[in-house]
Design a protein around this motif. Structure first.
Motif, PDB file in Angstrom:
ATOM      1  N   MET A 118       0.819  -1.186   0.000  1.00 37.50           N
ATOM      2  CA  MET A 118       0.000   0.000   0.000  1.00 37.50           C
ATOM      3  C   MET A 118       0.867   1.255   0.000  1.00 37.50           C
ATOM      4  O   MET A 118       0.440   2.270  -0.524  1.00 37.50           O
ATOM      5  N   ALA A 119       2.037   1.159   0.548  1.00 37.20           N
ATOM      6  CA  ALA A 119       2.907   2.328   0.595  1.00 37.20           C
ATOM      7  C   ALA A 119       3.343   2.761  -0.800  1.00 37.20           C
ATOM      8  O   ALA A 119       3.700   3.913  -1.000  1.00 37.20           O
ATOM      9  N   SER A 120       3.274   1.867  -1.756  1.00 33.26           N
ATOM     10  CA  SER A 120       3.705   2.215  -3.115  1.00 33.26           C
ATOM     11  C   SER A 120       2.567   2.710  -4.003  1.00 33.26           C
ATOM     12  O   SER A 120       2.798   3.063  -5.159  1.00 33.26           O
ATOM     13  N   LEU A 121       1.335   2.756  -3.494  1.00 31.71           N
ATOM     14  CA  LEU A 121       0.221   3.234  -4.304  1.00 31.71           C
ATOM     15  C   LEU A 121       0.358   4.731  -4.549  1.00 31.71           C
ATOM     16  O   LEU A 121       0.637   5.500  -3.641  1.00 31.71           O
ATOM     17  N   VAL A 171      -8.092  -3.553  -5.177  1.00 32.66           N
ATOM     18  CA  VAL A 171      -9.368  -4.267  -5.160  1.00 32.66           C
ATOM     19  C   VAL A 171      -9.424  -5.154  -3.926  1.00 32.66           C
ATOM     20  O   VAL A 171      -8.469  -5.869  -3.621  1.00 32.66           O
ATOM     21  N   ILE A 172     -10.535  -5.084  -3.219  1.00 34.92           N
ATOM     22  CA  ILE A 172     -10.814  -6.023  -2.130  1.00 34.92           C
ATOM     23  C   ILE A 172     -11.987  -6.857  -2.613  1.00 34.92           C
ATOM     24  O   ILE A 172     -13.040  -6.313  -2.949  1.00 34.92           O
ATOM     25  N   PRO A 196     -14.074 -20.179   4.761  1.00 38.32           N
ATOM     26  CA  PRO A 196     -15.251 -19.410   4.336  1.00 38.32           C
ATOM     27  C   PRO A 196     -15.674 -18.352   5.362  1.00 38.32           C
ATOM     28  O   PRO A 196     -15.877 -18.656   6.539  1.00 38.32           O
ATOM     29  N   GLY A 197     -15.723 -17.106   4.896  1.00 40.56           N
ATOM     30  CA  GLY A 197     -16.148 -15.994   5.736  1.00 40.56           C
ATOM     31  C   GLY A 197     -15.041 -15.269   6.485  1.00 40.56           C
ATOM     32  O   GLY A 197     -15.262 -14.206   7.038  1.00 40.56           O
ATOM     33  N   ILE A 198     -13.847 -15.835   6.505  1.00 40.59           N
ATOM     34  CA  ILE A 198     -12.745 -15.245   7.269  1.00 40.59           C
ATOM     35  C   ILE A 198     -11.542 -15.021   6.369  1.00 40.59           C
ATOM     36  O   ILE A 198     -11.051 -15.976   5.778  1.00 40.59           O
ATOM     37  N   PRO A 199     -11.076 -13.761   6.292  1.00 37.89           N
ATOM     38  CA  PRO A 199     -11.678 -12.560   6.847  1.00 37.89           C
ATOM     39  C   PRO A 199     -12.820 -12.061   5.959  1.00 37.89           C
ATOM     40  O   PRO A 199     -12.878 -12.367   4.767  1.00 37.89           O
ATOM     41  N   ALA A 200     -13.694 -11.283   6.538  1.00 36.91           N
ATOM     42  CA  ALA A 200     -14.793 -10.679   5.797  1.00 36.91           C
ATOM     43  C   ALA A 200     -14.286  -9.441   5.057  1.00 36.91           C
ATOM     44  O   ALA A 200     -13.295  -8.837   5.459  1.00 36.91           O
ATOM     45  N   VAL A 201     -14.971  -9.066   3.994  1.00 36.43           N
ATOM     46  CA  VAL A 201     -14.601  -7.870   3.234  1.00 36.43           C
ATOM     47  C   VAL A 201     -14.563  -6.646   4.138  1.00 36.43           C
ATOM     48  O   VAL A 201     -13.624  -5.849   4.083  1.00 36.43           O
ATOM     49  N   VAL A 202     -15.558  -6.479   4.996  1.00 32.10           N
ATOM     50  CA  VAL A 202     -15.612  -5.282   5.840  1.00 32.10           C
ATOM     51  C   VAL A 202     -14.414  -5.193   6.776  1.00 32.10           C
ATOM     52  O   VAL A 202     -13.902  -4.101   7.031  1.00 32.10           O
ATOM     53  N   ASP A 203     -13.931  -6.324   7.262  1.00 32.72           N
ATOM     54  CA  ASP A 203     -12.771  -6.314   8.155  1.00 32.72           C
ATOM     55  C   ASP A 203     -11.511  -5.860   7.421  1.00 32.72           C
ATOM     56  O   ASP A 203     -10.740  -5.043   7.930  1.00 32.72           O
ATOM     57  N   VAL A 204     -11.307  -6.379   6.222  1.00 33.83           N
ATOM     58  CA  VAL A 204     -10.149  -5.990   5.421  1.00 33.83           C
ATOM     59  C   VAL A 204     -10.285  -4.535   4.998  1.00 33.83           C
ATOM     60  O   VAL A 204      -9.321  -3.760   5.052  1.00 33.83           O
ATOM     61  N   LEU A 205     -11.480  -4.139   4.628  1.00 36.38           N
ATOM     62  CA  LEU A 205     -11.739  -2.771   4.200  1.00 36.38           C
ATOM     63  C   LEU A 205     -11.375  -1.776   5.309  1.00 36.38           C
ATOM     64  O   LEU A 205     -10.707  -0.760   5.059  1.00 36.38           O
ATOM     65  N   VAL A 248      -9.234  -2.081   7.760  1.00 34.04           N
ATOM     66  CA  VAL A 248      -7.784  -2.018   7.946  1.00 34.04           C
ATOM     67  C   VAL A 248      -7.139  -1.232   6.806  1.00 34.04           C
ATOM     68  O   VAL A 248      -6.286  -0.364   7.037  1.00 34.04           O
ATOM     69  N   VAL A 249      -7.536  -1.511   5.587  1.00 40.11           N
ATOM     70  CA  VAL A 249      -6.971  -0.813   4.433  1.00 40.11           C
ATOM     71  C   VAL A 249      -7.282   0.682   4.516  1.00 40.11           C
ATOM     72  O   VAL A 249      -6.409   1.526   4.268  1.00 40.11           O
ATOM     73  N   LEU A 250      -8.505   1.037   4.876  1.00 39.99           N
ATOM     74  CA  LEU A 250      -8.892   2.444   4.930  1.00 39.99           C
ATOM     75  C   LEU A 250      -8.139   3.225   6.004  1.00 39.99           C
ATOM     76  O   LEU A 250      -8.002   4.451   5.907  1.00 39.99           O
ATOM     77  N   ALA A 251      -7.624   2.539   7.009  1.00 41.14           N
ATOM     78  CA  ALA A 251      -6.827   3.204   8.038  1.00 41.14           C
ATOM     79  C   ALA A 251      -5.475   3.656   7.478  1.00 41.14           C
ATOM     80  O   ALA A 251      -4.830   4.532   8.050  1.00 41.14           O
TER      81      ALA A 251
END
Length: 116
Positions: free
Chosen positions: A1-4, A11-12, A32-41, A43-46
Motif C-alpha cells: 500500500m505504501a507504493s500506491l 481491489v478487495i 469461508p467468511g474469514i476474513p470478511a470484506v468489511v474487516d479488510v476494508l 484495515v486498508v482504509l486506516a
C-alpha cells in the motif's frame, strides 16, 4: 500500500472474484467468511487515502436497491457499474486482496487519492 500513487487501484474481493494476470495478489482467505470484506476494508482504509470507490450494480440490486452493509465503511459514496465491467476494470489494478467473504458481489475497487 505504501507504493500506491494517485489514481492507482486496489481491489478487495470476495472469495469468488477472479483475479486476472497482472495485479499483485494478496490472498487472505483462511476459511469461508474469514476474513470478511468489511474487516479488510477497515484495515486498508486506516492506511489509504481513497478518492473514489466502485462496486458492482448487482451488489446494490441484491440488497433491494440499498447499499450493501459492508459498503458503509467506505469514506465516499461508491460509483456503480455492471459486474462484468467491474471484472474487466480489475485488470488495471495494482493489487487485489482476496478475502474469505462468501457474499456474492462483495467486491470494491478503491482508487487512491492524495493527502494534500
Amino acid at each position: 500500500m505504501a507504493s500506491l500513487g494517485h489514481g492507482d487501484m486496489l481491489v478487495i474481493g470476495d472469495v469468488g472474484l477472479p483475479i486476472p494476470d497482472g495485479p499483485r495478489r494478496i490472498d487472505l482467505a483462511l476459511t469461508p467468511g474469514i476474513p470478511a470484506v468489511v474487516d479488510v476494508l477497515r484495515v486498508v482504509l486506516a492506511e489509504m487515502q481513497v478518492e473514489k470507490a466502485i462496486i458492482a450494480t448487482e451488489a446494490v440490486e441484491r440488497h433491494a436497491g440499498i447499499q450493501p452493509g459492508w459498503s458503509a465503511a467506505l469514506p465516499v459514496a461508491p460509483a456503480q457499474m455492471p459486474h462484468e465491467d467491474f471484472k474487466r476494470l480489475t485488470r488495471q489494478a495494482r493489487v487485489m486482496v482476496r478475502t474469505g467473504e462468501c457474499t456474492p458481489y462483495a467486491n470494491v475497487i478503491l482508487v487512491a487519492g492524495v493527502t494534500f
